[in-house]
Motif scaffolding. Structure first.
Motif, PDB file in Angstrom:
ATOM      1  N   VAL A 151       0.845  -1.202   0.000  1.00  0.00           N
ATOM      2  CA  VAL A 151       0.000   0.000   0.000  1.00  0.00           C
ATOM      3  C   VAL A 151       0.884   1.259   0.000  1.00  0.00           C
ATOM      4  O   VAL A 151       0.656   2.196  -0.770  1.00  0.00           O
ATOM      5  CB  VAL A 151      -0.950   0.007   1.233  1.00  0.00           C
ATOM      6  CG1 VAL A 151      -1.611   1.374   1.409  1.00  0.00           C
ATOM      7  CG2 VAL A 151      -1.998  -1.077   1.095  1.00  0.00           C
ATOM      8  N   VAL A 152       1.928   1.237   0.839  1.00  0.00           N
ATOM      9  CA  VAL A 152       2.821   2.405   0.929  1.00  0.00           C
ATOM     10  C   VAL A 152       3.538   2.626  -0.405  1.00  0.00           C
ATOM     11  O   VAL A 152       3.593   3.756  -0.923  1.00  0.00           O
ATOM     12  CB  VAL A 152       3.855   2.198   2.065  1.00  0.00           C
ATOM     13  CG1 VAL A 152       4.913   3.303   2.033  1.00  0.00           C
ATOM     14  CG2 VAL A 152       3.159   2.189   3.417  1.00  0.00           C
ATOM     15  N   LEU A 153       4.053   1.535  -0.993  1.00  0.00           N
ATOM     16  CA  LEU A 153       4.790   1.664  -2.258  1.00  0.00           C
ATOM     17  C   LEU A 153       3.881   2.175  -3.373  1.00  0.00           C
ATOM     18  O   LEU A 153       4.267   3.048  -4.153  1.00  0.00           O
ATOM     19  CB  LEU A 153       5.413   0.316  -2.650  1.00  0.00           C
ATOM     20  CG  LEU A 153       6.567  -0.147  -1.744  1.00  0.00           C
ATOM     21  CD1 LEU A 153       7.019  -1.562  -2.116  1.00  0.00           C
ATOM     22  CD2 LEU A 153       7.746   0.816  -1.856  1.00  0.00           C
ATOM     23  N   VAL A 154       2.657   1.615  -3.439  1.00  0.00           N
ATOM     24  CA  VAL A 154       1.710   2.056  -4.481  1.00  0.00           C
ATOM     25  C   VAL A 154       1.356   3.533  -4.264  1.00  0.00           C
ATOM     26  O   VAL A 154       1.302   4.315  -5.216  1.00  0.00           O
ATOM     27  CB  VAL A 154       0.431   1.179  -4.464  1.00  0.00           C
ATOM     28  CG1 VAL A 154      -0.648   1.792  -5.343  1.00  0.00           C
ATOM     29  CG2 VAL A 154       0.760  -0.225  -4.932  1.00  0.00           C
ATOM     30  N   SER A 155       1.169   3.905  -2.997  1.00  0.00           N
ATOM     31  CA  SER A 155       0.834   5.292  -2.686  1.00  0.00           C
ATOM     32  C   SER A 155       1.918   6.242  -3.198  1.00  0.00           C
ATOM     33  O   SER A 155       1.633   7.252  -3.845  1.00  0.00           O
ATOM     34  CB  SER A 155       0.677   5.440  -1.174  1.00  0.00           C
ATOM     35  OG  SER A 155       0.506   6.775  -0.837  1.00  0.00           O
ATOM     36  N   LEU A 156       3.180   5.884  -2.913  1.00  0.00           N
ATOM     37  CA  LEU A 156       4.293   6.721  -3.380  1.00  0.00           C
ATOM     38  C   LEU A 156       4.325   6.782  -4.901  1.00  0.00           C
ATOM     39  O   LEU A 156       4.537   7.846  -5.490  1.00  0.00           O
ATOM     40  CB  LEU A 156       5.627   6.170  -2.856  1.00  0.00           C
ATOM     41  CG  LEU A 156       5.867   6.328  -1.354  1.00  0.00           C
ATOM     42  CD1 LEU A 156       7.142   5.597  -0.933  1.00  0.00           C
ATOM     43  CD2 LEU A 156       5.968   7.806  -0.989  1.00  0.00           C
ATOM     44  N   GLY A 157       4.100   5.607  -5.534  1.00  0.00           N
ATOM     45  CA  GLY A 157       4.115   5.538  -6.997  1.00  0.00           C
ATOM     46  C   GLY A 157       3.036   6.412  -7.614  1.00  0.00           C
ATOM     47  O   GLY A 157       3.302   7.188  -8.539  1.00  0.00           O
ATOM     48  N   ILE A 158       1.821   6.310  -7.076  1.00  0.00           N
ATOM     49  CA  ILE A 158       0.696   7.101  -7.614  1.00  0.00           C
ATOM     50  C   ILE A 158       0.982   8.593  -7.445  1.00  0.00           C
ATOM     51  O   ILE A 158       0.777   9.392  -8.350  1.00  0.00           O
ATOM     52  CB  ILE A 158      -0.629   6.744  -6.897  1.00  0.00           C
ATOM     53  CG1 ILE A 158      -1.062   5.328  -7.239  1.00  0.00           C
ATOM     54  CG2 ILE A 158      -1.728   7.719  -7.276  1.00  0.00           C
ATOM     55  CD1 ILE A 158      -2.307   4.895  -6.497  1.00  0.00           C
TER      56      ILE A 158
END
Lengths: 250, 195
Positions: A227-234
């Protein structure tokens, strides 16, 4: 060493420091059930990422939350335009936005679950969290348009669309960018929280809920890391898109 | 073309304009002269319908209006060429025309620069180039030459007069020389009016 390289090195050092703190804490606790180590979490994440289901799950959640954020951006910008023109509408809408900002997200999730189908709740919740931020920032941007430039447009009788593209849009963009920066994380976290409470099929929230239910703490940590990685990516992706629209004004 | 009739304006206790009337026919040129703060800029703003008077009327029948304000009012996110093209069509096909105006105002080297990179005098010339580019029927100039250096001043004045030869001009200035160079009839401020 160049300034960006020094900054990257500093970020890496800070990240390593906290990973070390986490690893030491996990070693002190000594039970993966309570606190898995970063290595165990990473290994679990890699295992999860090898399956197509993982990507499908992440994709569905991302699409759902992004749709909510997009809805909030469009609605927030449209409402800001309307309230900019009508002080009465602004006076009516301002307390609603304050109420939305100060109400606990869990209350909205439960209410939305009662009123709406569970599949749509994360989208609505993400939109609801982002909406007041976009509205208030775009409103600020509109209020801050240089009146001298608006007079210029009036004297030269610029067509409305050209004035919108050349004066309004570049004036509002920095504010929209600031709104996205603070609202993206908020919308994503609220969307996932809504998924945890509404457990729609094939969602990150459902996987987190199940991991908690079966005490799969390592998996819970791995999904949280995802979730954290996707959040940063988005965040990076959307801000880059906005910056591209902003062009040299950035 | 421009009929400003019996315009009155007060700022608090201070009477700025008192039943002030100016009329401008096609191709006519008028210069408003008077001390700072007497209401020249205010009258220009009223003529451009940017400010409402307390009483009186304004009728402007010009199909194309352009103005050079005291501040250059350039879009900070557009290059010099884009700032001119904005008032033409904002499409690529009028860009050569925009660039030719930059050339005439001796700003060709600034075509791809943002206004923040230009000196005050260059910004003011760019603002003038933008105004001339629309080939206005009514050209309103509010002390447009004051930030320009001595060497350019005369050339730019001549160019303005020539480029706007068919335009009606309403000029606010402190310089009688500028007014004469543009061929303006001079109206001087007296007791809230320009006579």
């Amino acid at each position: 060493m160049s300034a960006p390289a020094r900054k990257a090195l500093q970020t890496l050092a800070v990240l390593l420091f906290w990973l070390l703190v986490w690893a030491l804490a996990a070693r002190a606790v000594g039970q993966a059930l309570l606190l898995p180590s970063p290595l165990e979490t990473g290994r679990e994440l890699v295992t999860l990422a090898r399956s197509a289901v993982f990507w499908l799950t992440v994709g569905k959640s991302v699409l759902r939350v992004l749709a909510g954020i997009l809805l909030a951006v469009l609605l927030g910008a449209a409402l800001a335009l309307l309230t900019h023109k009508s002080p009465l509408l602004k006076a009516l809408l301002a307390p609603v936005m304050t109420l939305v900002k100060s109400t606990p997200v869990a209350s909205f999730i439960i209410l939305a679950l009662v009123w709406l189908g569970r599949g749509i709740v994360p989208l609505v919740i993400a939109a609801l969290m982002v909406l007041p931020v976009v509205w208030s920032n775009v409103s600020q941007g509109l209020a801050g348009i240089d009146p001298q430039l608006l007079e210029l447009a009036a004297v030269y009788r610029l067509p409305k669309l050209r004035a919108l593209r050349r004066i309004t849009w570049p004036s509002v963009l920095p504010h929209l960018r600031a709104a996205l920066r603070s609202a993206l994380g908020l919308g994503w976290k609220a969307g996932v929280a809504a998924e945890v409470l509404t457990v729609p099929p094939g969602s990150i929230g459902k996987r987190i809920y199940e991991a908690k239910l079966y005490l799969e703490t390592t998996e819970l940590f791995a999904w949280t890391a995802a979730v954290v990685l996707v959040s940063l990516g988005i965040e990076r992706l959307l801000l880059r898109l906005v910056e591209r629209g902003e062009g040299r004004h950035a | 073309m421009l009929d400003v009739r019996d315009v009155t304006l007060r700022f608090g206790e201070k009477q700025i304009l008192d039943r002030c009337t100016i009329q401008l026919e096609e191709g006519e040129r008028l210069a408003l002269m008077g001390p700072s703060g007497c209401g020249k800029t205010t009258l220009l703003r009223i003529a451009l319908s940017l400010q409402k008077p307390d009483s009186g009327s304004v009728i402007c029948t010009a199909s194309r209006t352009a103005a050079v304000f005291q501040e250059p009012r350039l879009l900070p996110w557009c290059t010099a060429a884009e700032n001119i093209n904005l008032v033409l069509s904002d499409r690529a096909d009028t860009m050569p025309e925009a660039i030719s105006w930059l050339g005439r105002l001796e700003l060709l080297e600034a075509r791809d620069l943002l206004p923040a990179k230009l000196s005050g005098g260059m910004q003011q010339r760019l603002s003038l180039a933008r105004a001339l580019a629309v080939k206005p029927q009514l050209l309103v100039l509010d002390e447009p030459f004051k930030a320009m250096d001595e060497a350019l001043h005369g050339r730019i004045l001549r160019l303005t007069s020539e480029a706007a030869k068919n335009a009606a001009i309403l000029l606010a200035t402190h310089s009688e020389e500028e007014a004469r160079a543009l061929g303006c009839r001079i109206l001087r401020y007296r007791d809230g009016r320009f006579v």
